[in-house]
Design a protein around this motif. Sequence first.
Motif: not given
Ligand SMILES: Cc1ncc(COP(=O)(O)O)c(C=O)c1O
Length: 679
Positions: A346-347, A451, A485, A514
């Motif tokens: 996600g990041s 988000e 996001d 995810k």
């Molecule tokens: C909305 C959102 N963006 C990004 C991330 C980051 O994802 P990752 O933990 O796979 O890097 C998360 C993780 O919970 C998230 O909820």
Amino acid sequence: MERRDIFITATDTGVGKTVATLALATLLQDQGYDVGVMKPVQCGGDDARFLKKSLSLKDDLQDINPCFAREPLSPHLAFKRQKRKIDVPKILAAYQQLKQKHDIVLVEGAGGLVVPLRDDYFVADLVRELNLGLLVIARPGLGTINHTLLTIEEARRKGLEVRGVIFSEISSRKRGIPERTNPREIAKLSGVLVLGTIPYLKSLRRPEILRRCAGMVDLKRLLEPSAGVSTARQKQLVDWDKKYVWHPFTQMKDWLNEEPLVIDAAKGSYLIDTRGNRYLDGVSSLWVNVHGHGHRHVNRRVREQLEKLEHSTLLGLSNTPAVELARKLVSIAPKGLAKVFYSDNGSTAVEAAIKIAYQYWQNAGRKGKKYIAHLANSYHGDTLGSVSVGGIALFHKVYRGLIFKTIKVDFPDCYRAPKDKKYPDYAFECLDRFEAMLKKKHGQIAAFVVEPVVQGAAGMIMWPKGVLKRMRELCRRYEVIFIADEVATGFGRTGKMFACEQEGVSPDILCLAKGITAGYLPLAATLTTQKIFDGFCFDYKDQKTFFHGHTYTGNPLACAAALANLEVFKEEKTLSRLAPKIKFLSQKLPMFYNLPHVGDVRQRGFMVGIELVADRQTKKPYPWEERVGARACEEVRRHGVILRPLGNVIVLMPPLSMSLEELARLTDVTYEAIKKATS
Ligand SMILES: Cc1ncc(COP(=O)(O)O)c(C=O)c1O
């Protein structure tokens, strides 16, 4: 070969344990297994000899029953009165003997689990030393819920694996309401499988047992190999974990002083630890699992891909699943998204989105558009770029010296609008302020990242209808790239495939991770419009290439899992089957307001936040140091449920495949745990 031996205990004395042992052994013999039985400790009676004779066993009676006392008393007393002690090594040695001779050994206990064999040693301790899965024999009638749940709780407390419960009818009494409803209730309240009923047997002869018991017990599930590992291995794993593993988002000083739960297997909605204990996965293994663990179709597709190609780079090459998935994602994503850029989590999906948006304007010669706007309380991941657009002080404060400058947009937490403001009007007031800011600064703003609909890690903050649409329109009007996001909200969590669909919105950039692989493998995708993509297509010498990419970008195994995920969505009609479950949840959730320290209960689809407050009237939060959310989650674990809180907010985010019965158990156990943690 994997052993399937079972220790048979009962909720009480006189429940019909020996008859059940005989019936099960007979049924198993009938299926072609070579079955041995053992009655390690016997006080009075002749059960061991009876079993040996009825089952025509050739084993030495000494092995079937290594410890015998004459008087029908509790073993510790019966042996004391004979001035003897129960010889545990002798029992273990006898079991080893029988194990070598038979396919399956059924070991019948003495009374229940807390029957003392010595002053300081109970039946449960013997089960642990034998390292056997436990079958609980219960009476079918009134009172059995209490006895069975107590037995299961004690088994879990001692770290034993409960394979299942079987009811034993010891009289020909007619079945009443308790007899008819207890199996379902016990399964629901304990999470343990109820494997059937041994009916009342007038005669204990083989033909009568086979005739009356045929199809009454689920032998297949009883014999499923145990998910657990040996006691020695459990200890080793715990030691090695503490010695070598640094856990994320974890104060390791606390961790080192606790007994960690080590997950060894999973099936459907359940995680199974090294001891074989089953836990409902109430947060989809950190919001990733979609169709349940070990889904046959996803397993098969990943296995098939593994046989063909495990990895090949997308830098300078392409690969089959990555191409197919990109096409599929574009076909289901909100309209207008045309290109897929892969990464691993996600990041990195957000990181890529931010860099693409920034470079898009640089490439276009709009050099002043260099700031990213985001909500002040947002969370988009843990790499430095995504931390820069995050605003959760507890996680991000320490990195302030490392991150880049952004524009923070205030937006209300729906539960905590100022006293003089009305919600949802206040949310739209904030949007007016957002517009005023855009009017002034849009020449400096490259993108706005949010988000959509549910801000997950910020505390399950949910927006009123219309907010997302307006944000999107404002970004379009002021030439700001709109980044959605959907790392958390994507793949059905809000009830639609993507949260943007809730308001018919199409972002310029969409971030996915995810649930993209149904929770199987790390993969992320950053989708963009054709217009943004075209903003990078120049001659190489112009140096406008997107110089960004990770080694495992577009990994074929992960892409195969993602393709399988989408196939299951279609085949199993996951989204239409989700609607009644969302409704069921919405009918269950209001009960949480009966608890005085529940301030707010929020739900959007299968995303739920239950906010705990020190004072409901003033909405005063619990001090974070009290870890009230964490304590509630520790409590649910004791009852076979896994949750992970966000501070004082209890999160429920079950796999979309979770059944109504499991959802009922999830909410009921959570209710009791919150009650305990806040009382
Ligand atoms: C909305 C959102 N963006 C990004 C991330 C980051 O994802 P990752 O933990 O796979 O890097 C998360 C993780 O919970 C998230 O909820």
